[in-house]
Write an enzyme that holds these catalytic residues in place. Structure first.
Site, mmCIF file in Angstrom:
data_model
loop_
_atom_site.group_PDB
_atom_site.id
_atom_site.type_symbol
_atom_site.label_atom_id
_atom_site.label_comp_id
_atom_site.label_asym_id
_atom_site.label_seq_id
_atom_site.Cartn_x
_atom_site.Cartn_y
_atom_site.Cartn_z
ATOM 1 N N THR A 37 1.409 -1.018 -0.286
ATOM 2 C CA THR A 37 0.071 -0.116 -0.298
ATOM 3 C C THR A 37 0.728 1.183 0.637
ATOM 4 O OG1 THR A 37 -2.016 0.976 0.926
ATOM 5 C CG2 THR A 37 -0.670 0.309 2.207
ATOM 6 N N CYS A 43 -3.393 8.041 7.448
ATOM 7 C CA CYS A 43 -3.806 6.551 7.303
ATOM 8 C C CYS A 43 -3.058 5.909 7.939
ATOM 9 C CB CYS A 43 -4.038 6.836 5.697
ATOM 10 S SG CYS A 43 -4.854 7.406 4.604
ATOM 11 N N HIS A 60 -6.030 -1.102 4.236
ATOM 12 C CA HIS A 60 -5.633 0.843 4.821
ATOM 13 C C HIS A 60 -6.859 1.632 5.273
ATOM 14 C CE1 HIS A 60 -3.602 4.381 2.211
ATOM 15 N NE2 HIS A 60 -4.114 4.969 2.994
#
Lengths: 175, 207
Positions: A37, A43, A60
């Site tokens: 990711t 995040c 994620h």
């Protein structure tokens, strides 16, 4: 032909697929594939790995909790919904919850010169709820690379369970 | 009529037109500052999925400089300027009168130069719109980051309170031909804020 020291690793990298996990997404992979990711800022990326079956999952998340929203159509956006969903997907693929080890990354404070109107510490809240949710599911966090000011890319190797962290201008780090 | 998430086509057109005027004013300010001609592409208003905002700029891991300002007053929202790392370096060289290629990283000076550019661009953008509509807008102190595009953009979208799966984005590319400077401008208005704008320019909010 000359063999470089990194040759074995490169060969293996070539033999496996790198599966991309987008923002507010989760995916499951089996050995020898990797899950990646890109660009985690505030995040948080949650990597779960079952070393026995070599099944891994990567999530994620963008936000800590879904409770303040009426209309939740992407559970993988939230830590409180995304993590249980990731666990159940891994179980469905044959992984065992008791074997699962978690590694988490992200939750940075990206901007300097913050003012009070800005929603503060979203990264910190993401980390906090991620830890809490994993704990409530009985999953141990074995490594983490969280907080700070830098964006991160996270790669989970389903063979070893290692997580590689990439940052701008810094060498690859393995946790 | 094509709908953009409940925003009818004619309002999208109006948004693009208003942005065009605001940004025209902004690039004039930048051109004066740099003493060079600066061009902009026609602003586009999109109502798109969050993930697609990223693909407007480029690779998620690409290093970019970003200035982020919050708009307050009659129209509230977030303004972002994003420059690729190389463009940011060139901008600093041009601003400080150094030869192109001198700046290879952004120190505190460079960062504040980029921040100031964002400040000036936003200031002239909202002045133009304010002058045209009579709406009152202020900006807050600019925030700054230099890092992976994906990390910066997602963090600022979340922090600005855009939690929905789709966002309204007004985007422009501005460029300085000879020095290959490329920047992105994004305006993320808060949904309620738009009706005031439509009223001010004499377009019915609903029809």
């Amino acid at each position: 032909m000359q063999l470089s020291p990194g040759k074995a690793m490169e060969d293996r990298a070539a033999a496996c697929n790198e599966i991309h996990v987008g923002i507010a997404e989760l995916k499951i992979a089996r050995q020898p594939d990797r899950l990646i990711t890109l660009g985690l800022g505030s995040c948080v990326g949650v990597a779960l790995h079952d070393p026995a079956t070599m099944i891994g999952g990567l999530l994620h998340i963008m936000l800590p909790e879904s409770s303040q929203f009426n209309n939740v159509n992407k559970p993988a956006k939230f830590a409180d919904l995304g993590i249980p969903l990731l666990v159940s997907e891994i179980r469905r693929s044959g992984g065992k919850i008791n074997n699962l080890r978690a590694k988490i990354a992200g939750g940075a404070q990206m901007f300097s010169g913050l003012n009070e109107k800005f929603v503060l510490n979203i990264g910190e809240r993401n980390i906090c709820v991620t830890r809490k949710t994993l704990k409530s599911l009985g999953i141990r966090i074995v490594a983490e690379e969280v907080g700070g000011r830098r964006g991160r890319t996270m790669i989970l190797d389903t063979v070893t369970g290692q997580v590689h962290i990439r940052t701008v201008g810094v060498r690859l780090k393995v946790i | 009529m094509t709908e953009h998430g409940g925003i009818p086509e004619f309002q999208i057109d109006a948004l693009q037109e208003v942005s065009n005027i605001g940004l025209g004013n902004a690039v004039t300010a930048l051109a004066e500052l740099l003493n060079k001609k600066v061009d902009i592409s026609v602003p586009k208003a999109y109502f798109i999925e969050l993930e697609r905002v990223f693909s407007l700029v480029g690779g998620l891991e690409e290093a970019v400089a970003c200035v982020n300002l919050i708009l307050e007053g009659d129209i509230s929202g977030t303004v972002m300027f994003i420059f690729t790392d190389k463009s940011a370096f060139k901008l600093v060289d041009m601003l400080t009168g150094q030869e192109t290629g001198t700046t290879v990283e952004l120190d505190a000076m460079g960062a504040s130069a980029v921040q100031e550019i964002g400040n000036i661009l936003t200031g002239s953008f909202i002045n133009a719109i304010g002058g045209m509509t009579g709406l009152v807008m202020q900006t807050t102190v600019p925030m700054y980051a230099f890092d992976m595009m994906g990390a910066i953009l997602s963090a600022s979208i979340v922090a600005s309170g855009h939690y929905d799966d789709k966002v309204l984005v007004i985007e422009t590319l501005f460029f300085q031909e000879n020095d290959h400077i490329k920047g992105h401008f994004f305006l993320l208005p808060e949904t309620g804020a738009l009706n005031k704008l439509f009223e001010a320019i004499g377009i019915p909010a609903e029809c």
